[in-house]
Design a protein around this motif. Structure first.
Motif, PDB file in Angstrom:
ATOM      1  N   ARG A 147       0.808  -1.231   0.072  1.00 30.06           N
ATOM      2  CA  ARG A 147       0.016   0.224  -0.068  1.00 30.06           C
ATOM      3  C   ARG A 147       0.962   1.196  -0.037  1.00 30.06           C
ATOM      4  O   ARG A 147       0.543   2.133  -0.747  1.00 30.06           O
ATOM      5  CB  ARG A 147      -0.933  -0.021   1.126  1.00 30.06           C
ATOM      6  N   ALA A 148       1.908   1.182   0.582  1.00 33.11           N
ATOM      7  CA  ALA A 148       2.869   2.332   0.883  1.00 33.11           C
ATOM      8  C   ALA A 148       3.619   2.552  -0.653  1.00 33.11           C
ATOM      9  O   ALA A 148       3.758   3.693  -0.811  1.00 33.11           O
ATOM     10  CB  ALA A 148       3.916   2.225   1.960  1.00 33.11           C
ATOM     11  N   SER A 149       3.828   1.284  -1.111  1.00 32.00           N
ATOM     12  CA  SER A 149       4.622   1.448  -2.632  1.00 32.00           C
ATOM     13  C   SER A 149       3.507   2.122  -3.502  1.00 32.00           C
ATOM     14  O   SER A 149       4.071   2.968  -4.470  1.00 32.00           O
ATOM     15  CB  SER A 149       4.851   0.120  -2.865  1.00 32.00           C
ATOM     16  N   ALA A 150       2.395   1.526  -3.548  1.00 31.94           N
ATOM     17  CA  ALA A 150       1.332   2.287  -4.395  1.00 31.94           C
ATOM     18  C   ALA A 150       1.250   3.749  -4.212  1.00 31.94           C
ATOM     19  O   ALA A 150       0.881   4.577  -5.300  1.00 31.94           O
ATOM     20  CB  ALA A 150       0.137   1.477  -4.392  1.00 31.94           C
ATOM     21  N   ALA A 151       1.559   4.327  -3.141  1.00 30.83           N
ATOM     22  CA  ALA A 151       1.321   5.668  -2.611  1.00 30.83           C
ATOM     23  C   ALA A 151       2.595   6.340  -3.046  1.00 30.83           C
ATOM     24  O   ALA A 151       2.673   7.518  -2.811  1.00 30.83           O
ATOM     25  CB  ALA A 151       0.674   5.895  -1.362  1.00 30.83           C
ATOM     26  N   GLY A 152       3.677   5.650  -3.554  1.00 29.40           N
ATOM     27  CA  GLY A 152       4.858   6.321  -3.996  1.00 29.40           C
ATOM     28  C   GLY A 152       6.028   6.270  -2.730  1.00 29.40           C
ATOM     29  O   GLY A 152       6.939   6.934  -2.742  1.00 29.40           O
ATOM     30  N   CYS A 153       5.873   5.616  -1.923  1.00 30.24           N
ATOM     31  CA  CYS A 153       6.830   5.562  -0.619  1.00 30.24           C
ATOM     32  C   CYS A 153       7.300   4.096  -0.543  1.00 30.24           C
ATOM     33  O   CYS A 153       6.690   3.053  -0.863  1.00 30.24           O
ATOM     34  CB  CYS A 153       6.170   5.909   0.659  1.00 30.24           C
ATOM     35  N   LYS A 154       8.375   3.833   0.085  1.00 28.76           N
ATOM     36  CA  LYS A 154       9.034   2.522   0.322  1.00 28.76           C
ATOM     37  C   LYS A 154       9.068   2.384   1.909  1.00 28.76           C
ATOM     38  O   LYS A 154       9.723   3.115   2.826  1.00 28.76           O
ATOM     39  CB  LYS A 154      10.468   2.435  -0.143  1.00 28.76           C
ATOM     40  N   LEU A 155       8.083   1.360   2.148  1.00 31.65           N
ATOM     41  CA  LEU A 155       7.951   1.135   3.730  1.00 31.65           C
ATOM     42  C   LEU A 155       9.043  -0.134   4.080  1.00 31.65           C
ATOM     43  O   LEU A 155       8.829  -0.991   3.470  1.00 31.65           O
ATOM     44  CB  LEU A 155       6.701   0.708   4.111  1.00 31.65           C
ATOM     45  N   GLU A 156       9.895   0.276   4.787  1.00 32.05           N
ATOM     46  CA  GLU A 156      11.094  -0.613   5.134  1.00 32.05           C
ATOM     47  C   GLU A 156      10.356  -1.934   5.597  1.00 32.05           C
ATOM     48  O   GLU A 156       9.461  -1.663   6.574  1.00 32.05           O
ATOM     49  CB  GLU A 156      12.100  -0.100   5.962  1.00 32.05           C
ATOM     50  N   ALA A 157      11.088  -3.099   5.782  1.00 32.39           N
ATOM     51  CA  ALA A 157      10.273  -4.455   6.340  1.00 32.39           C
ATOM     52  C   ALA A 157      10.457  -4.227   7.832  1.00 32.39           C
ATOM     53  O   ALA A 157       9.231  -4.645   8.548  1.00 32.39           O
ATOM     54  CB  ALA A 157      11.207  -5.446   5.998  1.00 32.39           C
TER      55      ALA A 157
END
Length: 328
Positions: A147-157
């Motif tokens: 979901r973060a990736s779809a919004a343009g951000c990289k959420l770290e594991a």
């Protein structure tokens, strides 16, 4: 989900049955399917929503009607668990002989174990149309990352794991927290553990609620005390952009509650999880001193622009916003 709704590169499945206890994921899947079946303006003429508890004749009649200026009609039949045995039998029959010019979504929590429900489930399985959305089958960390990736951000594991620890595995709550994180970092860049702990509502929620309560009550002294705690409370210093996004989100919730109070309807969304005493206090305050949506929106928009232009300490801009919002 997108790949699963196509029989081939050019044909969509005429029926998809979605069952499970993850309504947020089902909503996402239905929205994606609808966008594929009736894109753009076609939805206005060819998309319809029905509830199974009201009967299914209307839904099936719509599905069998020729689409207007579109390849497909889209029928969203909700609350499948409330369908009568007769309705389930009609749906099972439709699944075996669907209309090729319609995409019909049948969705609900579960079907039960009646004869009619078993027959409907079997028809859906035999047609390859059954999709399960159960909480036990989900991977919440991966869902948050995607979901973060779809919004343009990289959420770290590591940040995703921490987020799930703080919010739990409830999909709707998790999605809301990811959206807040994306807003807090400006919609771009990486999101680490520190950002999660700073922006996650469960970490600072008590102080943010204290701040928003003070804003609604027009109490500048209490509001500034909460503001000071948020800006540098504990061992964490939070950015004013993060705080602005958190305050904006809380004001959004308060406006939704205010509208429900005026309409005499149930408190919306997350208010069902708020302690009864806090809900009652917020309701009483909003009745006495209602929020002006236009005024609050202007103040938040002005503060956001001012923060983006601030060359000196943007703390003064944020504090100025709080003082302005608490002014009678």
């Amino acid at each position: 989900m997108a790949k699963e709704v196509f029989v081939s590169a050019h044909e969509m499945r005429p029926v998809v049955v979605m069952l499970g206890d993850e309504p947020a994921l089902i909503d996402d899947a239905v929205a994606e399917l609808r966008a594929q079946a009736v894109p753009g303006a076609a939805a206005a003429f060819n998309a319809a929503v029905f509830r199974a508890g009201d009967g299914v004749d209307g839904a099936l009649s719509m599905a069998r009607t020729q689409p207007m200026m579109s390849r497909y009609r889209f029928v969203d039949l909700r609350e499948l668990e409330n369908a009568t045995a007769e309705s389930m039998a009609a749906l099972a029959e439709y699944i075996t002989r669907p209309c090729p010019s319609a995409v019909v979504v049948m969705r609900g929590r579960k079907l039960g174990n009646t004869k009619a429900a078993r027959a409907l489930r079997k028809a859906a399985k035999d047609a390859g149309a059954l999709r399960s959305f159960q909480a036990r089958d989900q991977r919440p960390e991966q869902l948050a990352i995607e979901r973060a990736s779809a919004a343009g951000c990289k959420l770290e594991a590591s940040a995703a794991r921490r987020l799930v620890e703080l919010t739990g595995k409830n999909t709707a709550r998790l999605r809301m927290e990811v959206d807040k994180l994306v807003c807090a970092v400006g919609g771009q860049g990486a999101i680490g553990v520190q950002a999660v702990e700073e922006a996650c509502s469960l970490v600072a929620e008590a102080i943010v609620w204290e701040l928003t309560d003070a804003i609604v009550a027009r109490d500048p002294k209490r509001a500034m005390a909460a503001c000071e705690r948020l800006l540098g409370g504990g061992n964490t210093s939070r950015s004013t952009h993060q705080l602005l996004s958190m305050v904006a989100w809380q004001m959004r919730d308060l406006l939704a509650l205010q509208e429900a109070v005026r309409a005499g309807t149930k408190p919306p969304g997350r208010w069902s999880r708020v302690p009864r005493g806090k809900l009652r206090a917020a309701t009483d305050t909003l009745r006495r001193r209602p929020i002006d949506p236009a005024r609050v929106t202007r103040q938040l928009a002005y503060a956001n622009r001012a923060l983006n232009r601030a060359r000196a300490s943007d703390q003064f801009v944020f504090e100025g916003l709080i003082l302005e919002m608490t002014r009678s």
